[in-house]
Motif scaffolding. Structure first.
Motif, PDB file in Angstrom:
ATOM      1  N   MET A 133      -7.845  -4.168   0.461  1.00  0.00           N
ATOM      2  CA  MET A 133      -7.265  -3.673  -0.799  1.00  0.00           C
ATOM      3  C   MET A 133      -5.768  -3.932  -0.833  1.00  0.00           C
ATOM      4  SD  MET A 133      -9.204  -0.216  -2.007  1.00  0.00           S
ATOM      5  CE  MET A 133      -9.076   0.664  -0.499  1.00  0.00           C
ATOM      6  N   GLU A 134      -5.136  -3.751   0.311  1.00  0.00           N
ATOM      7  CA  GLU A 134      -3.690  -3.967   0.353  1.00  0.00           C
ATOM      8  C   GLU A 134      -3.364  -5.446   0.079  1.00  0.00           C
ATOM      9  OE1 GLU A 134      -1.717  -2.146   3.697  1.00  0.00           O
ATOM     10  OE2 GLU A 134       0.233  -2.373   2.715  1.00  0.00           O
ATOM     11  N   ALA A 185      -4.725   6.423 -10.071  1.00  0.00           N
ATOM     12  CA  ALA A 185      -6.087   6.419  -9.517  1.00  0.00           C
ATOM     13  C   ALA A 185      -6.977   5.420 -10.265  1.00  0.00           C
ATOM     14  CB  ALA A 185      -6.681   7.820  -9.589  1.00  0.00           C
ATOM     15  N   ILE A 187     -11.180   8.469  -3.805  1.00  0.00           N
ATOM     16  CA  ILE A 187     -10.179   8.191  -4.846  1.00  0.00           C
ATOM     17  C   ILE A 187      -9.476   9.503  -5.164  1.00  0.00           C
ATOM     18  CG2 ILE A 187      -9.862   7.525  -7.276  1.00  0.00           C
ATOM     19  CD1 ILE A 187     -10.895   5.156  -5.686  1.00  0.00           C
ATOM     20  N   ALA A 214     -10.509  -1.009  -5.639  1.00  0.00           N
ATOM     21  CA  ALA A 214     -11.629  -0.758  -4.722  1.00  0.00           C
ATOM     22  C   ALA A 214     -12.851  -1.565  -5.163  1.00  0.00           C
ATOM     23  CB  ALA A 214     -11.951   0.736  -4.689  1.00  0.00           C
ATOM     24  N   TYR A 263      -4.341   6.921  -5.079  1.00  0.00           N
ATOM     25  CA  TYR A 263      -4.558   6.382  -3.735  1.00  0.00           C
ATOM     26  C   TYR A 263      -6.033   6.368  -3.351  1.00  0.00           C
ATOM     27  CZ  TYR A 263      -4.621  11.365  -2.350  1.00  0.00           C
ATOM     28  OH  TYR A 263      -4.909  12.698  -2.250  1.00  0.00           O
ATOM     29  N   THR A 264      -6.314   5.554  -2.339  1.00  0.00           N
ATOM     30  CA  THR A 264      -7.649   5.542  -1.735  1.00  0.00           C
ATOM     31  C   THR A 264      -7.508   5.914  -0.272  1.00  0.00           C
ATOM     32  OG1 THR A 264      -7.283   3.197  -1.324  1.00  0.00           O
ATOM     33  CG2 THR A 264      -8.754   3.739  -3.128  1.00  0.00           C
ATOM     34  N   GLY A 310       0.809  -1.231   0.000  1.00  0.00           N
ATOM     35  CA  GLY A 310       0.000   0.000   0.000  1.00  0.00           C
ATOM     36  C   GLY A 310       0.833   1.268   0.000  1.00  0.00           C
ATOM     37  N   HIS A 327      -6.090   2.548 -11.200  1.00  0.00           N
ATOM     38  CA  HIS A 327      -5.842   1.276 -10.530  1.00  0.00           C
ATOM     39  C   HIS A 327      -6.511   1.253  -9.154  1.00  0.00           C
ATOM     40  CE1 HIS A 327      -2.804  -1.837  -8.922  1.00  0.00           C
ATOM     41  NE2 HIS A 327      -3.753  -2.444  -9.581  1.00  0.00           N
ATOM     42  N   SER A 328      -6.516   2.384  -8.477  1.00  0.00           N
ATOM     43  CA  SER A 328      -7.197   2.461  -7.171  1.00  0.00           C
ATOM     44  C   SER A 328      -8.682   2.137  -7.333  1.00  0.00           C
ATOM     45  CB  SER A 328      -7.045   3.860  -6.559  1.00  0.00           C
ATOM     46  OG  SER A 328      -5.693   4.158  -6.329  1.00  0.00           O
ATOM     47  N   GLY A 330      -5.231  11.164  -6.511  1.00  0.00           N
ATOM     48  CA  GLY A 330      -3.918  10.815  -7.042  1.00  0.00           C
ATOM     49  C   GLY A 330      -3.146  12.062  -7.404  1.00  0.00           C
ATOM     50  N   ALA A 386      -1.679   3.148  -4.975  1.00  0.00           N
ATOM     51  CA  ALA A 386      -1.700   2.152  -6.062  1.00  0.00           C
ATOM     52  C   ALA A 386      -1.105   2.796  -7.309  1.00  0.00           C
ATOM     53  CB  ALA A 386      -3.127   1.676  -6.312  1.00  0.00           C
TER      54      ALA A 386
END
Ligand code: PMP
Ligand code: GLU
Length: 396
Positions: A260-261, A100, A233, A107, A249-250, A68, A102-103, A235, A97
């Motif tokens: 998520m991690e 965003a 969300i 998620a 990031y989230t 993370g 990818h986040s 980034g 991540a």
């Protein structure tokens, strides 16, 4: 050979990235092409950010990090969310991540079961529906018409909720519309999510680009109960012109963050270590670069909307934020432009590119007909040239 998965076959290519690839290919071949396609700031990443990355390499910070992200990055993100959005998170609630995008993917993978419904207002950013489908969820689209400033009403949301609804996905300020939900409007939507026990995925990646002194409200700032059910969300791609560094990031509750991690730990692992150090610098330094960028976007927004609205057959709302404008082309349907009969916005985008070498995105990929998205994350000179070509194309 056996088939590739139905899940993969069900995914459409990204309209924005496809346009971008075509634009870049044409440009590389020497064509005098104007790019209003993919939205990425046209500014270079600031020197202090680049230097932080070079320093990280020099210091041997080139190995794996926790999936993370490094604690330093998570802490600096938490601090920025507190300062900018008035929400408190522990570093352990932040998960970095590889962008965003990818986040959002992670998620949705974490929250959605096969058959779960996800409510998405349209016009929507092209990736949302596909990311929901990749999680085997069902996108439920709510049309937010231009007459309502491209925003859905609480009643629309309430009426769309079923026993299968799991999540409400909102982008504020919005890509592609540029519209901003104010605090009261968000509160009304959030209340419905609470009432029906829905998660909220709130994409706030454009929050630094808001104009006319309008005030941004983060979904998670609406109270503890809303914060618990919200996955923020964000980034560094847009605010710091770092699209290629791939850090998103989230911010969420601990349980979701942990899940998520774990998911990340078996997919991409952590995002690029060097980019993480660069992002720390971006988020912790003086933020005057962001403000300067916003002011430049503001001037371009004023110019492009004025030019569009002065032309025959096209019109647009003035966006509150982000760096996109939705151009309504309804009155041009049925006309022949650039030797092509314009039956829809796909025809328009193609004909405009073929005959005037201007790349735009047809909004069919954003779930609406008869609109073209243009980004004003382009120099004033480019915007002027593109608008002159638009005028010539539609024969004003
Ligand atoms: N959300 C929205 C609304 C976007 O426009 C973008 C732009 N690509 C993203 C998320 C993803 O940004 P990135 O993956 O570059 O962090
Ligand atoms: N988010 C930008 C856009 O909508 C970049 C391209 C993409 O990642 O889709 O144009």
């Amino acid at each position: 050979m056996k088939n590739i998965s139905a899940r993969a076959l069900n995914i459409q290519a990204s309209a924005t990235l496809q346009t971008d690839a075509l634009y870049k290919r044409m440009k590389a071949s020497g064509a005098d092409v104007v790019g209003f396609g993919a939205g990425e700031p046209d500014f270079d990443t600031a020197d202090d950010i680049k230097e932080a990355a070079i320093k990280a390499i020099g210091e041997g910070k080139t190995k794996y990090t926790p999936p993370g992200g490094i604690t330093e990055l998570r802490a600096v993100i938490a601090k920025r969310l507190k300062t900018d959005c008035g929400v408190s998170y522990e570093p352990s609630q932040i998960v970095a991540a590889s962008g965003a995008k990818h986040s959002i993917y992670i998620a949705l993978q974490t929250l959605i079961e096969p058959g779960d419904e996800v409510i998405i207002p349209a016009p929507y950013w092209v990736t949302y529906t596909e990311a929901v489908k990749m999680a085997r969820g069902i996108p439920v689209i709510l049309n937010a018409p231009e007459t309502g400033d491209f925003k859905i009403t609480p009643k629309q949301l309430e009426n769309a909720v079923t026993s299968r609804t799991k999540l409400f996905l909102i982008c504020n300020p919005s890509n592609p519309t540029g519209m901003l939900y104010d605090k009261n409007q968000l509160q009304a939507l959030a209340q419905i999510c609470s009432k029906h026990d829905l998660y909220i995925l709130s994409d706030e990646i454009y929050y630094r680009f808001i104009y006319d002194n309008k005030v941004f409200t983060s979904m998670a700032s609406l109270g503890e109960e809303i914060k618990e059910r919200t996955i923020l969300i964000n980034g560094v791609s847009k605010a710091y012109s770092m699209t290629g560094w791939r850090i998103g990031y989230t911010a969420s509750n601990e349980e979701i963050a942990k899940a998520m991690e774990n998911y990340l730990s078996h997919s991409t692992s952590a995002p690029c270590t060097i980019s993480q150090y660069a992002a720390v610098q971006a988020l912790q330094n003086e933020q005057d670069g962001v403000v300067a960028m916003r002011d430049v976007f503001n001037k371009r927004r004023d110019y492009i909307t004025k030019r569009i609205n002065a032309m025959y057959g096209v019109s647009c709302r003035k966006p509150d934020g982000a760096f996109y404008v939705m151009m309504n082309i309804e009155r041009l349907i049925g006309k022949t432009l650039g030797n092509r009969l314009i039956q829809n916005s796909d025809d328009f985008a193609l004909a405009f590119l073929e005959s005037e070498l201007v790349a735009t995105v047809s909004c069919t990929g954003f779930g609406v007909e008869n609109y073209i998205r243009l980004t004003y994350a382009a120099s004033m000179e480019t915007i002027k040239k593109g608008m002159d070509r638009l005028e010539r194309f539609i024969g004003v």
